[in-house]
Design an enzyme around this catalytic site. Structure first.
Site, PDB file in Angstrom:
ATOM      1  N   ARG A 101      -2.032   3.205  -9.044  1.00  0.00           N
ATOM      2  CA  ARG A 101      -2.340   2.633  -7.724  1.00  0.00           C
ATOM      3  C   ARG A 101      -3.855   2.506  -7.661  1.00  0.00           C
ATOM      4  O   ARG A 101      -4.583   3.494  -7.784  1.00  0.00           O
ATOM      5  CB  ARG A 101      -1.820   3.543  -6.603  1.00  0.00           C
ATOM      6  CG  ARG A 101      -2.313   3.111  -5.238  1.00  0.00           C
ATOM      7  CD  ARG A 101      -1.581   3.770  -4.090  1.00  0.00           C
ATOM      8  NE  ARG A 101      -0.263   3.201  -3.896  1.00  0.00           N
ATOM      9  CZ  ARG A 101       0.432   3.277  -2.760  1.00  0.00           C
ATOM     10  NH1 ARG A 101      -0.077   3.909  -1.717  1.00  0.00           N
ATOM     11  NH2 ARG A 101       1.627   2.735  -2.654  1.00  0.00           N
ATOM     12  N   HIS A 128       2.386  -5.481  -4.704  1.00  0.00           N
ATOM     13  CA  HIS A 128       3.122  -4.223  -4.523  1.00  0.00           C
ATOM     14  C   HIS A 128       4.573  -4.470  -4.972  1.00  0.00           C
ATOM     15  O   HIS A 128       5.504  -4.459  -4.161  1.00  0.00           O
ATOM     16  CB  HIS A 128       3.045  -3.773  -3.069  1.00  0.00           C
ATOM     17  CG  HIS A 128       3.363  -2.317  -2.852  1.00  0.00           C
ATOM     18  ND1 HIS A 128       3.604  -1.432  -3.895  1.00  0.00           N
ATOM     19  CD2 HIS A 128       3.476  -1.582  -1.713  1.00  0.00           C
ATOM     20  CE1 HIS A 128       3.848  -0.229  -3.395  1.00  0.00           C
ATOM     21  NE2 HIS A 128       3.779  -0.290  -2.074  1.00  0.00           N
ATOM     22  N   GLN A 131       7.687  -1.961  -4.206  1.00  0.00           N
ATOM     23  CA  GLN A 131       8.105  -1.948  -2.809  1.00  0.00           C
ATOM     24  C   GLN A 131       8.980  -3.157  -2.498  1.00  0.00           C
ATOM     25  O   GLN A 131      10.011  -3.036  -1.828  1.00  0.00           O
ATOM     26  CB  GLN A 131       6.870  -1.951  -1.895  1.00  0.00           C
ATOM     27  CG  GLN A 131       7.198  -2.022  -0.417  1.00  0.00           C
ATOM     28  CD  GLN A 131       7.870  -0.755   0.105  1.00  0.00           C
ATOM     29  OE1 GLN A 131       7.328   0.322  -0.026  1.00  0.00           O
ATOM     30  NE2 GLN A 131       9.044  -0.893   0.711  1.00  0.00           N
ATOM     31  N   ASP A 219       3.659  -5.671   7.969  1.00  0.00           N
ATOM     32  CA  ASP A 219       2.875  -4.614   7.324  1.00  0.00           C
ATOM     33  C   ASP A 219       1.611  -4.426   8.170  1.00  0.00           C
ATOM     34  O   ASP A 219       1.317  -5.245   9.051  1.00  0.00           O
ATOM     35  CB  ASP A 219       2.540  -5.047   5.883  1.00  0.00           C
ATOM     36  CG  ASP A 219       1.898  -3.945   5.048  1.00  0.00           C
ATOM     37  OD1 ASP A 219       1.913  -2.767   5.484  1.00  0.00           O
ATOM     38  OD2 ASP A 219       1.376  -4.251   3.962  1.00  0.00           O
ATOM     39  N   CYS A 259       7.172  -1.719   5.080  1.00  0.00           N
ATOM     40  CA  CYS A 259       7.049  -0.838   3.910  1.00  0.00           C
ATOM     41  C   CYS A 259       6.567   0.561   4.282  1.00  0.00           C
ATOM     42  O   CYS A 259       6.756   1.491   3.498  1.00  0.00           O
ATOM     43  CB  CYS A 259       6.142  -1.482   2.869  1.00  0.00           C
ATOM     44  SG  CYS A 259       4.433  -1.655   3.401  1.00  0.00           S
TER      45      CYS A 259
HETATM   46  N1  NVA Z   1      -0.646  -3.341   2.619  1.00  0.00           N
HETATM   47  C1  NVA Z   1      -0.660  -1.913   2.653  1.00  0.00           C
HETATM   48  C2  NVA Z   1       0.584  -1.357   2.034  1.00  0.00           C
HETATM   49  C3  NVA Z   1       0.671   0.145   2.051  1.00  0.00           C
HETATM   50  C4  NVA Z   1       1.892   0.653   1.361  1.00  0.00           C
HETATM   51  C5  NVA Z   1      -1.894  -1.386   1.925  1.00  0.00           C
HETATM   52  O1  NVA Z   1      -2.230  -1.939   0.868  1.00  0.00           O
HETATM   53  O2  NVA Z   1      -2.522  -0.467   2.421  1.00  0.00           O
HETATM   54  N1   CP Z   2       5.122   1.850   1.150  1.00  0.00           N
HETATM   55  C1   CP Z   2       4.319   2.575   0.362  1.00  0.00           C
HETATM   56  O1   CP Z   2       3.935   2.166  -0.742  1.00  0.00           O
HETATM   57  O2   CP Z   2       4.001   3.791   0.887  1.00  0.00           O
HETATM   58  P1   CP Z   2       2.949   4.838   0.322  1.00  0.00           P
HETATM   59  O3   CP Z   2       1.580   4.246   0.557  1.00  0.00           O
HETATM   60  O4   CP Z   2       3.191   6.063   1.125  1.00  0.00           O
HETATM   61  O5   CP Z   2       3.189   5.053  -1.134  1.00  0.00           O
END
Ligand code: NVA
Ligand code: CP
Length: 304
Positions: A101, A128, A131, A219, A259
């Site tokens: 990540r 992502h 997800q 989101d 998500c």
């Molecule tokens: N779009 C959000 C998704 C978190 C799971 C982010 O990147 O923070």
């Molecule tokens: N939806 C998702 O990826 O959640 P986290 O950021 O908690 O991993």
């Protein structure tokens, strides 16, 4: 094989993962053990926070008989500037697969170029994929299929939106995204999806997106790494919210996805998130099952 974005997979591969995830879910609910990954280790390198991705991958690995090691970017030498290409080669000597990540997608691409073990995208600024696979699995559970449905994306043209666009393109369904001007998904994703023949519509009208929708998805307005833009985004996204009024425009049995983590009162109301149309808890659970199917595919099939 790596899984860096949805477009890395064919329709047949995605269908296979979805079917396998659902079989593994059933097996798990019946308490039947399944340990094909005994002796295998999954590494997780996370440079951003996580609850679901981390815990679902670690748990998936334990259920499948393997082990998982979590490394936070800032506590490792990556945080002190060790080059990605060096980390990738060293980690490949220890672990059998790795979930990353991170921020820019080019970071995970570089990592994958130097990794001799499968690399899985646990979220980058622009994708992502795991997800979105869990999201599609949830749609199948509730609707019995993923095609011939109206999908609405409400809000930011972010990593989730991009992965949904790629899913629409690979799986051949249409998707309407309602995004404020300046926050649409990048042109490269839209052009590519458009050329695949799938119907991707981008509008500024949340009503147009939500009308007769079977699936509504949203989101956060500010993703990880965009914290400083938070106030500016709150203004730009006003109205881009899934609430009771918007839901009234959708089909009677419409389902709502998010998500998570959610910001209640911003992109979604408490009432909708906790209401009867919300599928978010099943969606979060399905991360575990789809992750198992992904790990099996990359570590068992991939080693044959
Ligand atoms: N779009 C959000 C998704 C978190 C799971 C982010 O990147 O923070
Ligand atoms: N939806 C998702 O990826 O959640 P986290 O950021 O908690 O991993």
């Amino acid at each position: 094989m790596h899984l860096l974005r949805i477009a890395d997979l064919t329709k047949e591969e995605i269908d296979g993962l979805l079917e396998r995830a659902s079989a593994l879910k059933e097996r798990h609910k019946k308490g039947i053990p399944h340990n094909p990954l005994r002796g295998k280790t999954l590494g997780l390198i996370f440079e951003k926070s996580s609850t679901r991705t981390r815990v679902s991958f670690e748990t998936a690995m334990y259920h499948l008989g393997g082990d998982a090691i979590f490394i936070s970017g800032k506590d490792s030498q990556i945080g002190r500037g060790e080059p990605i290409k060096d980390t990738a080669r060293v980690m490949s000597r220890y672990v059998d697969a790795i979930v990353i990540r991170t921020f820019g997608h080019e970071i995970i691409e570089e990592y994958a170029r130097y990794s001799s073990v499968p690399v899985i995208n646990g979220l980058t600024d622009t994708h992502h994929p795991c997800q979105v696979l869990a999201d599609v699995m949830t749609v199948i559970e509730k609707k019995g299929r993923y095609d011939n449905l109206k999908y609405a994306w409400i809000g930011d043209g972010n990593n989730m939106a991009n992965s949904w666009i790629e899913a629409a393109s690979v799986l051949g369904f249409s998707l309407t995204l309602a995004c404020p001007e300046g926050y649409r998904p990048p042109k490269e994703f839209l052009d590519k999806a458009g050329s695949s023949g799938s119907g991707i519509i981008v509008t500024e009208s949340v009503e147009e997106a939500a009308r007769d929708a079977d699936v509504l998805n949203t989101d956060v307005w500010a993703s990880m790494g965009q914290e400083e833009e938070s106030e500016k985004r709150k203004k730009a996204f006003r109205g881009f919210q899934i609430n009771k009024e918007l839901l009234k425009l959708a089909k009677k049995d419409a389902m709502v996805l998010h998500c998570l983590p959610a910001h209640r009162g911003e992109e979604i109301t408490e009432e909708v998130l906790e209401g009867p149309h919300s599928a978010v808890w099943d969606e979060a659970e399905n991360r575990l099952h789809i992750q198992k199917a992904i790990l099996e595919k990359l570590l068992v099939e991939g080693s044959k």
